[in-house]
Design a protein around this motif. Sequence first.
Motif, mmCIF file in Angstrom:
data_model
loop_
_atom_site.group_PDB
_atom_site.id
_atom_site.type_symbol
_atom_site.label_atom_id
_atom_site.label_comp_id
_atom_site.label_asym_id
_atom_site.label_seq_id
_atom_site.Cartn_x
_atom_site.Cartn_y
_atom_site.Cartn_z
ATOM 1 N N ALA A 1 0.817 -1.226 0.000
ATOM 2 C CA ALA A 1 0.000 0.000 0.000
ATOM 3 C C ALA A 1 0.850 1.276 0.000
ATOM 4 O O ALA A 1 0.295 2.379 -0.042
ATOM 5 C CB ALA A 1 -0.929 -0.006 1.210
ATOM 6 N N GLY A 2 2.167 1.120 0.073
ATOM 7 C CA GLY A 2 3.045 2.286 0.043
ATOM 8 C C GLY A 2 3.171 3.013 1.361
ATOM 9 O O GLY A 2 3.611 4.167 1.403
ATOM 10 N N LEU A 3 2.815 2.358 2.473
ATOM 11 C CA LEU A 3 2.859 3.012 3.782
ATOM 12 C C LEU A 3 4.140 2.725 4.541
ATOM 13 O O LEU A 3 4.469 3.420 5.509
ATOM 14 C CB LEU A 3 1.658 2.551 4.626
ATOM 15 C CG LEU A 3 0.284 2.843 4.021
ATOM 16 C CD1 LEU A 3 -0.808 2.222 4.880
ATOM 17 C CD2 LEU A 3 0.057 4.339 3.887
ATOM 18 N N VAL A 4 4.843 1.663 4.153
ATOM 19 C CA VAL A 4 6.101 1.277 4.808
ATOM 20 C C VAL A 4 7.144 1.041 3.723
ATOM 21 O O VAL A 4 6.839 0.431 2.687
ATOM 22 C CB VAL A 4 5.916 -0.002 5.670
ATOM 23 C CG1 VAL A 4 7.253 -0.539 6.143
ATOM 24 C CG2 VAL A 4 5.009 0.282 6.857
ATOM 25 N N ALA A 5 8.361 1.500 3.959
ATOM 26 C CA ALA A 5 9.438 1.314 2.979
ATOM 27 C C ALA A 5 10.092 -0.055 3.167
ATOM 28 O O ALA A 5 10.159 -0.576 4.284
ATOM 29 C CB ALA A 5 10.478 2.412 3.146
ATOM 30 N N THR A 6 10.563 -0.635 2.074
ATOM 31 C CA THR A 6 11.288 -1.902 2.153
ATOM 32 C C THR A 6 12.763 -1.620 2.433
ATOM 33 O O THR A 6 13.261 -0.526 2.178
ATOM 34 C CB THR A 6 11.179 -2.679 0.828
ATOM 35 O OG1 THR A 6 11.788 -1.901 -0.205
ATOM 36 C CG2 THR A 6 9.749 -2.961 0.463
ATOM 37 N N ASP A 7 13.457 -2.639 2.956
ATOM 38 C CA ASP A 7 14.910 -2.530 3.090
ATOM 39 C C ASP A 7 15.565 -2.681 1.713
ATOM 40 O O ASP A 7 16.600 -2.080 1.438
ATOM 41 C CB ASP A 7 15.438 -3.601 4.045
ATOM 42 C CG ASP A 7 14.951 -3.369 5.465
ATOM 43 O OD1 ASP A 7 14.479 -2.248 5.742
ATOM 44 O OD2 ASP A 7 15.031 -4.287 6.284
ATOM 45 N N SER A 8 14.951 -3.505 0.871
ATOM 46 C CA SER A 8 15.421 -3.660 -0.508
ATOM 47 C C SER A 8 14.270 -4.194 -1.346
ATOM 48 O O SER A 8 13.292 -4.717 -0.821
ATOM 49 C CB SER A 8 16.618 -4.612 -0.578
ATOM 50 O OG SER A 8 16.239 -5.913 -0.158
#
Length: 620
Positions: free
Chosen positions: A50-57
């Motif tokens: 949903a674009g609310l949390v960023a990924t580490d990669s």
Amino acid sequence: MNVISAENLSKTYSERWLFKEISFGLNQGDKVALVGANGAGKSTLLKIIAGLVATDSGQVKINKDIKYAYLPQEPNFEGDVTIEQVILQEDNVVAETVKAYERAILDPNIDADVMQDLLNKMDQYDAWEYETNVSQILGKLGLNDLTVKCASLSGGQKKRVALAKLLLSSPDLIILDEPTNHLDLDAIEWLENRLNAHNVTLIMITHDRYFLDNVANEIFELNAGKLYRHKGKYAYFLEKKAERELMTQATIDKAKNLLVKELEWMRRMPKARGTKAKYRIDAFHDLKDVATQDNSTDEVEINISASRLGNKIIELKKINKSYNDQPFIKDFTYTFKKFERLGIVGKNGVGKSTFLNILTGKIKPDDGEIDIGTTLNIGYYTQHSEALNLDNRIIDEVREIAEYVTLGNGDTVSVSKLLEMFLFPPAMQYTPINKLSGGEKRRLLLLKVLVKSPNFLILDEPTNDLDIDTLNVLEQFLETFSGCLILVSHDRYFMDKLVDQLFIFEGDGFIRPYNGNYSDYRNEIAEREKLAESQKKAPKVEAAIATPTPEKKKLSFKEQKELDDLEVTLAKLEAEKKDFENKLNSPSAKPQELVDWAKQIAKITENIDEKTLRWLELSE
């Protein structure tokens, strides 16, 4: 059409990998259920999509031509907004017209000219279909007063407002985190039908196995940082998961055997190894990684004894309770019996929680008598986290109740050991409770209730936020629980498996006892509706014409014998089914045995249904 592409997603939490380099894609119309243990990273993965949390990669790409919407597990609304402002906030003339019309029909003093002008606008913008959709969604979710401030709503009411907003936005991609939490059973069945009727793409987290089976056509499992995909229903997923785990274990065992030989070779090699042996050294380290991986699955172990229950339990005599002249319980009398298993069914707001609070002494009835047995020890598992002190550490929260606990087999264990059985290892036991996930808090709440050794269990929405594996273990414990059980749950599978009688809260204070489980009750309603529909369609007969009543046909000797034989056969089939169900609960059962027994149960159930229909036909 491709809707989502996720490539090499990785995410850590508290120095632990939730998942590492997972990839997947979704096409239009895919309906996916995301399953896995509490803390595996399911909610985090949805937030990343949903674009609310960023990924580490890694990255997630959503087709730019589609509209998507996300329902969080615990929605919150900023500012001093009303329900209307949240769900009808679309900035277009149709939504604005419908918003004005909805306000007008609730205003008894509306000017006739103003109302006529609104009706003309509804026609002009062809807004009636949108208004019908608004009315249906709000009605099914029990949102009748749109002027209420969202800040004053409970967590469950906020969830329903957020769900209404999502459905009214008509997204192409729907992302749902526990959508059935806080919905009543009628609303869940309506939501099932709505999601199935629309060609939307869906990815959701749910513990509700009926909802999962009725809506999803694919299952994603997050397990030990990896993502596994399975087409089909939940039973098929369990079968394939068991096969996968057997194959993985076989690979590990083979690697361990080879590792012994390679380790001996590594020890014999001189320190100055030649370049020719480098490939074998690399292969040794790869083999070591395979041989040392952990294929075991952690599972909650519930094995706590219940205190002795006497003959007298609870007697209710002419209980009444009202709020603001609205009756919630009216003249209700009931005597609870030993080992009773009751399910409570009814729409939200009809008095279910009031009834439970009267049973537990949290509130008093307006009038009537409650007579409680001297040996009664009530354990009340609520759906609210207020029962936890969020500033406490996990182990201190349980030690406030007891230092040692007696298990079902008579052994006494420390609180620390008991926490391990509930998947709180020693390294985690000194963690503050406010750091736990929603599912982990619910698991701790359950432990706090059971540690008191209750003999009368009241479980109010116990399935919320618990993973399916934990629910299976809880089911097994409750099936052998040696006390009384009252269950309030929107999880129809859980309800069907554990209760054999219902209290149906029909509204206006009326509580109707019903002998059977939830599916029995729904089937009876469906039969009534079917009969009523057929009677509507049947041609009317002139009252003046007397229709002779046909004589009942007597059974032939052969039919009578068939009826008698069917009764014997059905009893044998039920016993056979019960035997296989008991085998399924065996802790020593092998995965392949579980799959085979489940297939046998399905065949026997089908046979029982077929013979029951014939028995009913002959009986009538």
